[in-house]
Design an enzyme around this catalytic site. Structure first.
Site, short mmCIF file in Angstrom:
data_model
loop_
_atom_site.label_atom_id
_atom_site.label_comp_id
_atom_site.label_asym_id
_atom_site.label_seq_id
_atom_site.Cartn_x
_atom_site.Cartn_y
_atom_site.Cartn_z
N CYS A 10 -26.78 86.03 39.07
CA CYS A 10 -26.86 84.60 38.76
C CYS A 10 -28.33 84.23 38.69
CB CYS A 10 -26.15 83.79 39.84
SG CYS A 10 -26.32 82.00 39.69
N CYS A 54 -28.79 82.90 31.79
CA CYS A 54 -27.64 82.65 32.65
C CYS A 54 -26.67 83.78 32.36
CB CYS A 54 -26.99 81.30 32.33
SG CYS A 54 -25.42 81.02 33.18
#
Length: 263
Positions: free
Chosen positions: A73, A187
């Site tokens: 992440c 992302c």
């Protein structure tokens, strides 16, 4: 038994990293953990993430005894990576925007960074740009909607390309956007919809992310481990008792996760 790799994200975006890890380590046992109770991270305050992620990973490490942890992440890594490393006596592999490889491939020297709202404003991104892309113009755009589109796609829902065109417009419509030739997918959710982004782009763009680099790092850290001869029926874990994983069953199975648990 061989200790598993723990791959962690706020949602299902980290599955893009799982896919890359499985290419290099096809039989390594993996526990995939998604903090669905606090999803999405990209709209949360940095101090909330910096407090939550180390505590949650500590609980997960105690329960599953992993060989190492991958924070798959960008938002969690750019905010909480140092805190996690200080708190846990484990190897922690983080995820950072792939600005270095993007700068190496860009011909126009105009690079877009497409991430969450939280990631694109982090000083970490400033440092990467200064170190590896000092001669480039860096355009940034945060999109919570693109995270939602990626999550929806893994649930079997398709969305119109106009949604992806609008998100790319957040970069292309900025001053200098007409020169942009390379986009960093900052992302881990976004590689899951890379084909849709390519189809929606008004001209050819190169999309770059860091999943292969993460996989190589994991393989290096675990180079001395004798992995099982065959893959296991791996476990996907979600937080939040109200979370319903049923719509993700098919997608999870495609990444090798036949078991699901809710924490």
């Amino acid at each position: 038994m061989t200790r598993p790799l723990l791959i962690f994200d706020s949602g299902v975006g980290g599955l893009s990293v799982v896919g890359a890890v499985r290419q290099l380590l096809p039989t390594a046992p993996i526990v995939y953990a998604a903090d669905s109770a606090f999803y999405p991270y990209g709209t949360k305050r940095p101090e909330e993430i910096d407090a939550r992620v180390p505590a949650l990973l500590g609980r997960l490490a105690e329960r599953y005894d992993p060989e190492l942890i991958v924070i798959a992440c960008n938002t969690a890594s750019t905010i909480a990576l140092d805190t996690v490393r200080a708190a846990l006596d484990l190897t922690i592999v983080g995820t950072v925007p792939a600005i270095k490889p993007a700068a190496a491939m860009s011909k126009s020297r105009v690079i877009g960074v497409l991430g969450t709202d939280a990631t694109v404003v982090q000083p970490y991104v400033d440092r990467l740009a200064a170190e590896f892309a000092a001669d480039c113009t860096i355009l940034r755009h945060g999109s919570a909607r693109l995270v939602e589109l990626a999550e929806a796609r893994l649930r079997g829902q398709e969305n119109h390309l106009d949604e992806y065109r609008a998100i790319l417009g957040g970069l292309l419509d900025q001053p200098g956007g007409e020169q942009m030739d390379t986009v960093v997918l900052a992302c881990t959710h976004f590689p899951l919809v890379e084909d849709q982004l390519k189809a929606a782009a008004p001209r050819p763009l190169a999309f770059v992310d860091g999943k292969e680099g993460i996989a190589r790092r994991v393989a290096w850290w675990t180079r001395d481990i004798d992995w099982p001869d065959a893959p296991a029926n791996d476990l996907a874990v979600f937080t939040g008792r109200s979370f319903d994983p049923a719509p993700l069953t098919r997608a999870l199975a495609g990444f090798g996760f036949g078991r699901v648990a809710i924490l």
